[in-house]
Design an enzyme around this catalytic site. Structure first.
Site, PDB file in Angstrom:
ATOM      1  N   GLU A  75      10.262  15.135  15.749  1.00 24.10           N
ATOM      2  CA  GLU A  75      11.629  14.755  16.102  1.00 24.10           C
ATOM      3  C   GLU A  75      11.885  14.920  17.602  1.00 24.10           C
ATOM      4  OE1 GLU A  75      13.609  17.211  13.033  1.00 24.10           O
ATOM      5  OE2 GLU A  75      14.122  15.309  12.119  1.00 24.10           O
ATOM      6  N   TYR A 121      37.940  27.366  18.117  1.00 20.94           N
ATOM      7  CA  TYR A 121      36.555  27.435  18.597  1.00 20.94           C
ATOM      8  C   TYR A 121      35.750  26.201  18.239  1.00 20.94           C
ATOM      9  CZ  TYR A 121      36.885  31.847  20.862  1.00 20.94           C
ATOM     10  OH  TYR A 121      37.222  32.817  21.759  1.00 20.94           O
TER      11      TYR A 121
END
Ligand SMILES: [Zn+2]
Length: 212
Positions: A75, A121
């Site tokens: 990948e 967040y």
């Protein structure tokens, strides 16, 4: 090998083990990379994130050729696509973590942005979360699609696959990848509940205060 490259290799090992020990990278899934002067360092193929060896981490040139170390993750081209598109990014974390993968399969989700602003967040560390369409593993079309999606976001979901998160450091990237996974978990916990998300004004204020 430069002093800084040695430190980066050690940091990849540390973060890999931490992610593995806490269940973010099961089996041999997931890969981490950092940008260096002459390419990228990336975790090898078929290797558990929990048992990385700093000296065997692969180095890959920007054109994708293998320079040194063990055979790089298959990948790796995903990572190179991100670095090519976003010159300011120094690290990429790709995980097949459970809730992010589950989220990537939801047919009814918005492919432009797969999660609502559940927490501050999430908005600060992840922000917009587009979905990249499904491609078979190793398909080069996936790299092009990830590069295009990353032009306007630093985190994406790959359909029926996992997450890709970029950062200006390895810590920034893995913090954001963990924030994404935990927020995806919250999303599943909250399904069916009447939920109060952050409103447009609250999100705009966070972006003005915290996004560079
Ligand atoms: Zn993958």
């Amino acid at each position: 090998m430069t002093q800084s490259e040695t430190a980066l290799r050690d940091h990849i090992v540390l973060i890999g083990k931490s992610l593995y020990d806490r269940g973010y990278g099961v089996g041999s899934s997931g890969n981490l990379s950092v940008r260096v002067d002459d390419g990228i360092l990336i975790t090898p193929t078929n290797t558990s994130l929990g048992r990385l060896d700093a000296g065997r981490i692969a180095k890959v040139a920007p054109d994708g050729s293998h320079v040194s170390g063990d055979k790089p993750s298959k990948e790796g081209f995903l990572h190179l696509a991100v670095y090519a598109r976003r010159p300011e990014m120094r690290a990429v974390v790709h995980l097949h973590s459970t809730y992010s993968v589950a989220l990537s399969t939801l047919a009814a989700a918005d492919p432009e942005n797969m999660l609502p602003p559940i927490t501050a967040y999430f908005v600060m560390r992840v922000g917009t979360l587009p979905l990249v369409p499904y491609y078979p593993p190793g398909d080069r079309g996936l790299a092009d699609a990830v590069g295009a999606a990353m032009a306007g976001a630093h985190a994406v979901l790959l359909a029926n696959h996992g997450s890709v998160v970029a950062g200006k450091s390895l810590d920034e990237a893995h913090y954001a990848a963990e924030e994404l996974e935990e927020t995806a978990k919250l999303w599943f916990l909250l399904r069916g509940e009447t939920t109060r998300f952050l409103d447009i004004g609250q999100v705009a204020e966070l972006r003005a205060r915290f996004q560079s």
